[in-house]
Enzyme design. Sequence first.
Site, PDB file in Angstrom:
ATOM      1  N   GLU A   1       0.853  -1.195   0.000  1.00  0.00           N
ATOM      2  CA  GLU A   1       0.000   0.000   0.000  1.00  0.00           C
ATOM      3  C   GLU A   1       0.885   1.241   0.000  1.00  0.00           C
ATOM      4  O   GLU A   1       1.754   1.398   0.869  1.00  0.00           O
ATOM      5  CB  GLU A   1      -0.963   0.026   1.199  1.00  0.00           C
ATOM      6  CG  GLU A   1      -1.822   1.301   1.155  1.00  0.00           C
ATOM      7  CD  GLU A   1      -3.116   1.218   1.956  1.00  0.00           C
ATOM      8  OE1 GLU A   1      -3.537   0.098   2.320  1.00  0.00           O
ATOM      9  OE2 GLU A   1      -3.693   2.283   2.212  1.00  0.00           O
TER      10      GLU A   1
ATOM     11  N   GLU B   1       4.684   5.053   3.931  1.00  0.00           N
ATOM     12  CA  GLU B   1       4.046   6.319   4.353  1.00  0.00           C
ATOM     13  C   GLU B   1       5.108   7.187   5.024  1.00  0.00           C
ATOM     14  O   GLU B   1       5.657   6.811   6.062  1.00  0.00           O
ATOM     15  CB  GLU B   1       2.897   6.049   5.333  1.00  0.00           C
ATOM     16  CG  GLU B   1       2.213   7.278   5.912  1.00  0.00           C
ATOM     17  CD  GLU B   1       1.727   8.264   4.863  1.00  0.00           C
ATOM     18  OE1 GLU B   1       2.350   9.340   4.725  1.00  0.00           O
ATOM     19  OE2 GLU B   1       0.749   7.952   4.172  1.00  0.00           O
TER      20      GLU B   1
ATOM     21  N   ASP C   1       9.381   7.759   1.360  1.00  0.00           N
ATOM     22  CA  ASP C   1       8.890   7.835  -0.020  1.00  0.00           C
ATOM     23  C   ASP C   1       9.073   6.476  -0.700  1.00  0.00           C
ATOM     24  O   ASP C   1      10.186   5.954  -0.746  1.00  0.00           O
ATOM     25  CB  ASP C   1       9.719   8.917  -0.724  1.00  0.00           C
ATOM     26  CG  ASP C   1       9.209   9.257  -2.099  1.00  0.00           C
ATOM     27  OD1 ASP C   1       8.695   8.357  -2.789  1.00  0.00           O
ATOM     28  OD2 ASP C   1       9.347  10.434  -2.489  1.00  0.00           O
TER      29      ASP C   1
ATOM     30  N   ASP D   1      -2.700  11.933  -2.969  1.00  0.00           N
ATOM     31  CA  ASP D   1      -2.746  13.404  -3.019  1.00  0.00           C
ATOM     32  C   ASP D   1      -3.123  13.809  -4.440  1.00  0.00           C
ATOM     33  O   ASP D   1      -2.532  13.314  -5.400  1.00  0.00           O
ATOM     34  CB  ASP D   1      -1.374  13.970  -2.622  1.00  0.00           C
ATOM     35  CG  ASP D   1      -1.046  13.650  -1.169  1.00  0.00           C
ATOM     36  OD1 ASP D   1      -1.924  13.823  -0.304  1.00  0.00           O
ATOM     37  OD2 ASP D   1       0.082  13.188  -0.892  1.00  0.00           O
TER      38      ASP D   1
ATOM     39  N   ASP E   1     -11.558  10.845  -4.223  1.00  0.00           N
ATOM     40  CA  ASP E   1     -12.779  11.650  -4.121  1.00  0.00           C
ATOM     41  C   ASP E   1     -12.596  12.955  -4.870  1.00  0.00           C
ATOM     42  O   ASP E   1     -13.474  13.807  -4.839  1.00  0.00           O
ATOM     43  CB  ASP E   1     -13.062  11.967  -2.647  1.00  0.00           C
ATOM     44  CG  ASP E   1     -11.950  12.809  -2.053  1.00  0.00           C
ATOM     45  OD1 ASP E   1     -10.777  12.412  -2.211  1.00  0.00           O
ATOM     46  OD2 ASP E   1     -12.224  13.866  -1.449  1.00  0.00           O
TER      47      ASP E   1
ATOM     48  N   THR F   1     -10.984   3.848   4.687  1.00  0.00           N
ATOM     49  CA  THR F   1      -9.772   4.561   5.110  1.00  0.00           C
ATOM     50  C   THR F   1     -10.213   5.829   5.842  1.00  0.00           C
ATOM     51  O   THR F   1     -11.352   6.287   5.708  1.00  0.00           O
ATOM     52  CB  THR F   1      -8.880   4.976   3.911  1.00  0.00           C
ATOM     53  OG1 THR F   1      -9.433   6.138   3.299  1.00  0.00           O
ATOM     54  CG2 THR F   1      -8.746   3.869   2.888  1.00  0.00           C
ATOM     55  N   ARG F   2      -9.280   6.405   6.574  1.00  0.00           N
ATOM     56  CA  ARG F   2      -9.586   7.620   7.338  1.00  0.00           C
ATOM     57  C   ARG F   2      -9.984   8.751   6.394  1.00  0.00           C
ATOM     58  O   ARG F   2     -10.952   9.454   6.596  1.00  0.00           O
ATOM     59  CB  ARG F   2      -8.333   8.016   8.123  1.00  0.00           C
ATOM     60  CG  ARG F   2      -8.552   9.164   9.062  1.00  0.00           C
ATOM     61  CD  ARG F   2      -7.280   9.511   9.789  1.00  0.00           C
ATOM     62  NE  ARG F   2      -6.816   8.436  10.661  1.00  0.00           N
ATOM     63  CZ  ARG F   2      -5.762   8.546  11.453  1.00  0.00           C
ATOM     64  NH1 ARG F   2      -5.069   9.665  11.472  1.00  0.00           N
ATOM     65  NH2 ARG F   2      -5.380   7.556  12.225  1.00  0.00           N
TER      66      ARG F   2
HETATM   67  C1  LIG Z   1      -4.558  12.000   0.931  1.00  0.00           C
HETATM   68  S1  LIG Z   1      -3.574  10.966   1.892  1.00  0.00           S
HETATM   69  C2  LIG Z   1      -4.512   9.442   1.940  1.00  0.00           C
HETATM   70  C3  LIG Z   1      -4.107   8.532   3.079  1.00  0.00           C
HETATM   71  C4  LIG Z   1      -4.826   7.176   3.158  1.00  0.00           C
HETATM   72  N1  LIG Z   1      -4.557   6.370   1.985  1.00  0.00           N
HETATM   73  C5  LIG Z   1      -6.316   7.335   3.365  1.00  0.00           C
HETATM   74  O1  LIG Z   1      -7.074   7.068   2.405  1.00  0.00           O
HETATM   75  O2  LIG Z   1      -6.718   7.722   4.482  1.00  0.00           O
HETATM   76  C6  LIG Z   1      -2.233  10.502   0.788  1.00  0.00           C
HETATM   77  C7  LIG Z   1      -1.061   9.902   1.532  1.00  0.00           C
HETATM   78  O3  LIG Z   1      -0.076   9.474   0.592  1.00  0.00           O
HETATM   79  C8  LIG Z   1       1.188   9.651   1.199  1.00  0.00           C
HETATM   80  N2  LIG Z   1       2.210   9.679   0.135  1.00  0.00           N
HETATM   81  C9  LIG Z   1       2.338  10.627  -0.818  1.00  0.00           C
HETATM   82  N3  LIG Z   1       3.414  10.381  -1.567  1.00  0.00           N
HETATM   83  C10 LIG Z   1       3.973   9.243  -1.110  1.00  0.00           C
HETATM   84  C11 LIG Z   1       5.132   8.498  -1.472  1.00  0.00           C
HETATM   85  N4  LIG Z   1       5.929   8.899  -2.455  1.00  0.00           N
HETATM   86  N5  LIG Z   1       5.416   7.368  -0.797  1.00  0.00           N
HETATM   87  C12 LIG Z   1       4.609   6.973   0.210  1.00  0.00           C
HETATM   88  N6  LIG Z   1       3.520   7.651   0.612  1.00  0.00           N
HETATM   89  C13 LIG Z   1       3.206   8.777  -0.033  1.00  0.00           C
HETATM   90  C14 LIG Z   1       1.029  10.990   1.936  1.00  0.00           C
HETATM   91  O4  LIG Z   1       1.986  11.170   2.993  1.00  0.00           O
HETATM   92  C15 LIG Z   1      -0.383  10.890   2.472  1.00  0.00           C
HETATM   93  O5  LIG Z   1      -0.436  10.379   3.789  1.00  0.00           O
END
Ligand SMILES: C[S@@+](CC[C@H](N)C(=O)[O-])C[C@H]1O[C@@H](n2cnc3c(N)ncnc32)[C@H](O)[C@@H]1O
Length: 240
Positions: free
Chosen positions: A69, A94, A121, A143, A179, A217-218
């Site tokens: 994930e 994450e 990352d 994102d 979304d 998910t949150r």
């Molecule tokens: C909008 S949040 C969604 C979090 C979770 N999937 C949820 O649905 O509640 C997007 C997440 O992707 C992580 N993220 C973005 N780029 C990433 C990367 N290159 N490697 C790992 N995680 C990453 C961000 O830190 C963030 O917590």
Amino acid sequence: MSKKRDYEILTQNNFREDFSPFYGRRKGRRLSNAAKCLLEEKLSVYAIPDKTHNPIEFFSHNPEKIFLEIGFGGGEHLATEAKNHPKNGYIGAEPFLNGVSSLLRICEDNRIKNLRIWPEDIRHRMSIWPNDCLDGVFIMFPDPWPKTRHVERRIINEDNLAQLTRLIKIGGQLRMASDHPCAKNWILAGILENSNFDWLIEHPGEWNTKPESWPETRYMRKAVAEGRKPAWFNFKRVVV
Ligand SMILES: C[S@@+](CC[C@H](N)C(=O)[O-])C[C@H]1O[C@@H](n2cnc3c(N)ncnc32)[C@H](O)[C@@H]1O
């Protein structure tokens, strides 16, 4: 390496910055003392090991299938998958440390053993893992990066799709949800332009409803509470 030293390295973000960031923040809200303690005590227990770059070797139980994930946020989706399928192995990436500590809490409370964490990352790992090492990848509510000047930061871009194609076995799954109107478009357009993945859809509009077995998910809960309507995408890695 001591746990404390591990923790310091991981939390100081000492990795080379070869990529423009595509995550918003690494440290958001101040870490509570409990979160700091969890990271210091438990991250090394769940962190993916340094000694191998082959996901099958991250686990001691010889997993039937391995899933990754990317951006697990608070870890609810990943932990639920891991708990429901103990014979599989789950890897979560994450960089947001509050999210990492939240997943550690869930793993400890539920005695989850089949899960490994990369608190950074994911691009630093994807490029060094072997071909066909994953049965599926989950990217839930990435994102959105809606501005044109940030196109390269979107997770579905040419480089990342090439890596996902290389890592996911033929027949494997790419599960995504969003979304955000702009992200829904770039996810679908990016994947449909790439002949290595088929969009699994049987009925029109099916993507409006969360498949029952996919954990919440949150971020999803927040989006729904604020009146946004997520789209749910299931793609399959196919032979071209
Ligand atoms: C909008 S949040 C969604 C979090 C979770 N999937 C949820 O649905 O509640 C997007 C997440 O992707 C992580 N993220 C973005 N780029 C990433 C990367 N290159 N490697 C790992 N995680 C990453 C961000 O830190 C963030 O917590």
